[in-house]
Every structure is written in structure tokens, then in C-alpha cells.
Design a protein around this motif. Structure first.
Motif, PDB file in Angstrom:
ATOM      1  N   HIS A   7       0.844  -1.199   0.000  1.00  0.00           N
ATOM      2  CA  HIS A   7       0.000   0.000   0.000  1.00  0.00           C
ATOM      3  C   HIS A   7       0.885   1.256   0.000  1.00  0.00           C
ATOM      4  O   HIS A   7       1.949   1.267   0.614  1.00  0.00           O
ATOM      5  CB  HIS A   7      -0.865  -0.047   1.261  1.00  0.00           C
ATOM      6  N   PRO A   8       0.452   2.327  -0.670  1.00  0.00           N
ATOM      7  CA  PRO A   8       1.294   3.535  -0.722  1.00  0.00           C
ATOM      8  C   PRO A   8       1.580   4.168   0.629  1.00  0.00           C
ATOM      9  O   PRO A   8       2.559   4.906   0.764  1.00  0.00           O
ATOM     10  CB  PRO A   8       0.493   4.485  -1.627  1.00  0.00           C
ATOM     11  N   GLY A  37      -1.476  -6.045  -5.367  1.00  0.00           N
ATOM     12  CA  GLY A  37      -1.874  -4.817  -4.705  1.00  0.00           C
ATOM     13  C   GLY A  37      -2.456  -5.084  -3.321  1.00  0.00           C
ATOM     14  O   GLY A  37      -2.447  -6.240  -2.877  1.00  0.00           O
ATOM     15  N   GLU A  38      -2.859  -4.088  -2.545  1.00  0.00           N
ATOM     16  CA  GLU A  38      -3.160  -2.860  -3.226  1.00  0.00           C
ATOM     17  C   GLU A  38      -1.930  -1.972  -3.310  1.00  0.00           C
ATOM     18  O   GLU A  38      -1.110  -1.941  -2.393  1.00  0.00           O
ATOM     19  CB  GLU A  38      -4.332  -2.129  -2.585  1.00  0.00           C
ATOM     20  N   MET A  39      -1.856  -1.274  -4.383  1.00  0.00           N
ATOM     21  CA  MET A  39      -0.733  -0.395  -4.695  1.00  0.00           C
ATOM     22  C   MET A  39      -1.294   0.955  -5.115  1.00  0.00           C
ATOM     23  O   MET A  39      -2.501   1.102  -5.269  1.00  0.00           O
ATOM     24  CB  MET A  39       0.079  -1.005  -5.840  1.00  0.00           C
ATOM     25  N   GLY A  40      -0.415   1.918  -5.337  1.00  0.00           N
ATOM     26  CA  GLY A  40      -0.902   3.184  -5.868  1.00  0.00           C
ATOM     27  C   GLY A  40      -0.240   4.386  -5.242  1.00  0.00           C
ATOM     28  O   GLY A  40       0.919   4.336  -4.815  1.00  0.00           O
ATOM     29  N   LEU A  41      -1.011   5.483  -5.167  1.00  0.00           N
ATOM     30  CA  LEU A  41      -0.495   6.760  -4.693  1.00  0.00           C
ATOM     31  C   LEU A  41      -1.487   7.399  -3.725  1.00  0.00           C
ATOM     32  O   LEU A  41      -2.692   7.420  -3.998  1.00  0.00           O
ATOM     33  CB  LEU A  41      -0.270   7.721  -5.864  1.00  0.00           C
ATOM     34  N   ASP A  42      -0.978   7.922  -2.630  1.00  0.00           N
ATOM     35  CA  ASP A  42      -1.808   8.665  -1.681  1.00  0.00           C
ATOM     36  C   ASP A  42      -1.063   9.928  -1.280  1.00  0.00           C
ATOM     37  O   ASP A  42      -0.215   9.908  -0.394  1.00  0.00           O
ATOM     38  CB  ASP A  42      -2.123   7.814  -0.453  1.00  0.00           C
ATOM     39  N   PHE A  43      -1.373  11.022  -1.984  1.00  0.00           N
ATOM     40  CA  PHE A  43      -0.739  12.304  -1.698  1.00  0.00           C
ATOM     41  C   PHE A  43      -1.547  13.113  -0.696  1.00  0.00           C
ATOM     42  O   PHE A  43      -1.159  14.235  -0.347  1.00  0.00           O
ATOM     43  CB  PHE A  43      -0.542  13.104  -2.986  1.00  0.00           C
ATOM     44  N   PHE A  44      -2.671  12.562  -0.225  1.00  0.00           N
ATOM     45  CA  PHE A  44      -3.475  13.235   0.794  1.00  0.00           C
ATOM     46  C   PHE A  44      -2.843  13.028   2.167  1.00  0.00           C
ATOM     47  O   PHE A  44      -2.565  13.981   2.891  1.00  0.00           O
ATOM     48  CB  PHE A  44      -4.906  12.700   0.787  1.00  0.00           C
ATOM     49  N   TYR A  45      -2.611  11.770   2.519  1.00  0.00           N
ATOM     50  CA  TYR A  45      -2.054  11.454   3.826  1.00  0.00           C
ATOM     51  C   TYR A  45      -0.532  11.492   3.862  1.00  0.00           C
ATOM     52  O   TYR A  45       0.058  11.681   4.922  1.00  0.00           O
ATOM     53  CB  TYR A  45      -2.528  10.071   4.293  1.00  0.00           C
ATOM     54  N   ILE A  73      -4.727  -3.890  -8.170  1.00  0.00           N
ATOM     55  CA  ILE A  73      -5.690  -3.190  -7.321  1.00  0.00           C
ATOM     56  C   ILE A  73      -5.068  -1.859  -6.936  1.00  0.00           C
ATOM     57  O   ILE A  73      -4.013  -1.829  -6.290  1.00  0.00           O
ATOM     58  CB  ILE A  73      -6.027  -4.013  -6.070  1.00  0.00           C
ATOM     59  N   VAL A  74      -5.719  -0.768  -7.345  1.00  0.00           N
ATOM     60  CA  VAL A  74      -5.111   0.558  -7.224  1.00  0.00           C
ATOM     61  C   VAL A  74      -5.820   1.406  -6.168  1.00  0.00           C
ATOM     62  O   VAL A  74      -7.040   1.561  -6.192  1.00  0.00           O
ATOM     63  CB  VAL A  74      -5.142   1.293  -8.580  1.00  0.00           C
ATOM     64  N   HIS A  75      -5.017   1.954  -5.269  1.00  0.00           N
ATOM     65  CA  HIS A  75      -5.447   2.952  -4.296  1.00  0.00           C
ATOM     66  C   HIS A  75      -4.969   4.306  -4.807  1.00  0.00           C
ATOM     67  O   HIS A  75      -3.787   4.474  -5.097  1.00  0.00           O
ATOM     68  CB  HIS A  75      -4.818   2.642  -2.926  1.00  0.00           C
ATOM     69  N   THR A  76      -5.871   5.264  -4.920  1.00  0.00           N
ATOM     70  CA  THR A  76      -5.462   6.596  -5.358  1.00  0.00           C
ATOM     71  C   THR A  76      -6.225   7.661  -4.584  1.00  0.00           C
ATOM     72  O   THR A  76      -7.451   7.582  -4.454  1.00  0.00           O
ATOM     73  CB  THR A  76      -5.667   6.782  -6.878  1.00  0.00           C
ATOM     74  N   ARG A  77      -5.490   8.639  -4.061  1.00  0.00           N
ATOM     75  CA  ARG A  77      -6.126   9.757  -3.364  1.00  0.00           C
ATOM     76  C   ARG A  77      -5.278  11.007  -3.545  1.00  0.00           C
ATOM     77  O   ARG A  77      -4.077  10.992  -3.249  1.00  0.00           O
ATOM     78  CB  ARG A  77      -6.309   9.446  -1.875  1.00  0.00           C
ATOM     79  N   ASP A  78      -5.930  12.052  -4.034  1.00  0.00           N
ATOM     80  CA  ASP A  78      -5.249  13.325  -4.316  1.00  0.00           C
ATOM     81  C   ASP A  78      -4.051  13.134  -5.238  1.00  0.00           C
ATOM     82  O   ASP A  78      -3.027  13.813  -5.096  1.00  0.00           O
ATOM     83  CB  ASP A  78      -4.806  14.002  -3.006  1.00  0.00           C
ATOM     84  N   ALA A  79      -4.178  12.205  -6.183  1.00  0.00           N
ATOM     85  CA  ALA A  79      -3.052  11.904  -7.075  1.00  0.00           C
ATOM     86  C   ALA A  79      -3.576  11.465  -8.441  1.00  0.00           C
ATOM     87  O   ALA A  79      -3.060  10.525  -9.044  1.00  0.00           O
ATOM     88  CB  ALA A  79      -2.175  10.822  -6.462  1.00  0.00           C
ATOM     89  N   ARG A  80      -4.587  12.152  -8.921  1.00  0.00           N
ATOM     90  CA  ARG A  80      -5.269  11.700 -10.139  1.00  0.00           C
ATOM     91  C   ARG A  80      -4.340  11.647 -11.342  1.00  0.00           C
ATOM     92  O   ARG A  80      -4.217  10.613 -12.007  1.00  0.00           O
ATOM     93  CB  ARG A  80      -6.462  12.618 -10.436  1.00  0.00           C
TER      94      ARG A  80
END
Length: 258
Positions: free
Chosen positions: A66-67, A92-100, A127-134
Motif C-alpha cells: 500500500h502507498p 496490490g493494493e498499490m498506488g499513490l496517496d498524496f493526501f495522507y 488493485i489501485v489505491h489513489t487519493r489526491d493523485a489523479r
């Protein structure tokens, strides 16, 4: 029949809420949820999760980082070893989380790219986690050729434009209990526009319990509440939504056996 397409079975409360995993599975089946995908967030946690779910044919798994867990340096060889296991149907889950965690964008992006490459080697979806990183999420999906394996944007809370861009790459959009929240009007409007053939439903248990269970620990049985809300939102019956989202799940996660 419904599928909880994203839950964290190793993180449920087995001291106070559930007797054991059999209890969780039985409560889910009572609500018509026949299959579960238990998602890993760190490689160090994967062996224990795999052991926990091993006796259950109706539970599939994923493995990844997880990011928000970048304190664990990604071991690609170990991820590849886990990814090849039969019960693993996704990476996954993998991805980007620029919020936290905006301070380690570079580490998140490197980990995301590495995990996509592993997914392509084993030919399993992501499986993608994305937040504030569109934009960054879409750029990495495109540049790494993620459309070759496909995947899902889980617990989706982003814009219709992002959903459309992901769907153009063959991705699915998964809806969690957030859609039932009173302050989720924008998300509800987005989900109305997404074709049924591109939707999955999930709990993300033990997090984000849907209405009417807010304030409680989430669990796979509550997938039905998410599904019923989405069905009403889309103007279809629960039975139709269940049939389509289940078919979507097994189409995407082709290594899963019904």
C-alpha cells in the motif's frame, strides 16, 4: 450472489466482534456474499494472511504494498514469489496517496511502478489505491502499460473524468460504503454515470462501514448494504446489480475459480 471485491480479513476484530474467520464467512453468506477478496497491504503481513484464509475456497487473495506503507522497502523478488501463488488473483493494493503522505511521492511512485511490472510478469490484474493523485496515477498506469493486465480503482472517490480515463484502459471502478454517506453527493453522481459493466462493490472492511452501520467495524456481510444502495442509485434491482458485478469480478480476476 455478491462478491466483496476488497476487504482486509487479517485486520478484523476477532477478539470482540467475530469468533473466527468462519464466523465472518458465514455471516457474509447469510447476506448473499459468496466470495471474498482479501487484500494485502504489506509483504510482511502476507504469509499470516495467506495462512488465515487457506482453508476457505471462497476467499481469494492479493499481495502488494500500500502507498501508505513505504517504510517497507519493496522486495520485488519476494513479491514475485507471492504473486505466483495459486490463491493470489491480483497484485496490490498499490498506488499513490498524496493526501495522507505527500512527503514521499517519489518512493510511492517507484513502488507503484515496480508492482505494475511484477503484475505484468505474472499476468494478473492490479488493485489501485489513489487519493489526491489523479494525474500522477493515470500517468503511471499509462507509461507502465498497465492496460496489459487491467485492474480496478478500489474504494473510488475521484472524478468522473478519472473514472473514464481508467475505463478507457480497461479498468473497473469499485464502490465502497462511502457512497452511502450523506456527504457523498458528488460521488453518487459519478457512480450514476459509470456503466454497470464496469462496476464492482466492496466493503474495504474493517474500514468505512456503510449506512446503517456507520460507527461500527465494517465486515464483508455489509457488502449487501453497499450493493443495495448502488442498485437503487442506478435504478436496477439488487439481483441485477449482483449478477453483473459478480460477472465483472470473475472476468477481471480471471485466476479466481467460482
Amino acid at each position: 450472489m455478491l462478491v466483496d471485491s476488497h476487504c482486509h480479513l487479517d485486520r478484523l476484530d476477532y477478539k470482540n466482534k467475530h469468533k473466527d474467520l468462519s464466523d465472518v464467512v458465514n455471516k457474509a453468506k447469510e447476506q448473499g456474499i459468496d466470495h471474498l477478496l482479501s487484500v494485502c497491504v504489506t509483504l510482511k503481513d502476507y504469509p499470516a494472511m495467506a495462512e488465515l484464509i487457506a482453508p476457505f475456497q471462497e476467499i481469494f487473495s492479493s499481495c502488494g504494498v500500500h502507498p501508505l506503507y513505504q517504510d517497507e522497502v519493496l522486495n520485488e523478488d519476494l513479491l514475485l514469489e507471492y504473486a505466483r501463488q495459486e490463491k493470489v488473483v491480483a497484485i496490490g493494493e498499490m498506488g499513490l496517496d498524496f493526501f495522507y503522505s505527500p512527503e514521499n511521492k517519489a518512493e510511492q511512485e517507484a513502488s507503484f511502478r515496480s508492482q505494475i511490472r511484477v503484475a505484468k510478469i505474472v499476468n494478473k490484474p492490479i488493485i489501485v489505491h489513489t487519493r489526491d493523485a489523479r494525474e500522477a496515477t493515470l500517468e503511471i498506469l499509462r507509461s507502465e502499460g498497465a492496460e496489459q493486465v487491467g485492474g480496478v480503482l478500489h474504494c473510488f472517490t475521484e472524478s468522473l473524468e478519472m473514472a473514464q480515463a481508467a475505463m478507457e484502459m480497461g479498468f473497473y471502478i469499485s464502490v465502497s460504503g462511502i457512497v452511502t454517506f450523506k456527504n457523498a453527493k458528488e460521488l453518487q453522481a459519478v457512480i450514476k454515470e459509470i456503466p454497470l459493466e464496469r462496476l464492482l462493490v466492496e466493503t474495504d472492511a474493517p474500514y468505512l462501514a456503510p449506512v446503517p452501520h456507520r460507527g461500527q467495524e465494517n465486515e464483508p456481510a455489509y457488502t449487501r448494504d453497499v450493493a443495495q444502495f448502488v442498485a437503487t442509485l442506478k435504478g436496477v434491482t439488487l439481483e441485477e446489480l449482483a449478477a453483473v458485478t459478480t460477472a465483472n469480478f470473475f472476468r477481471l480476476f480471471a485466476h479466481a475459480q467460482q
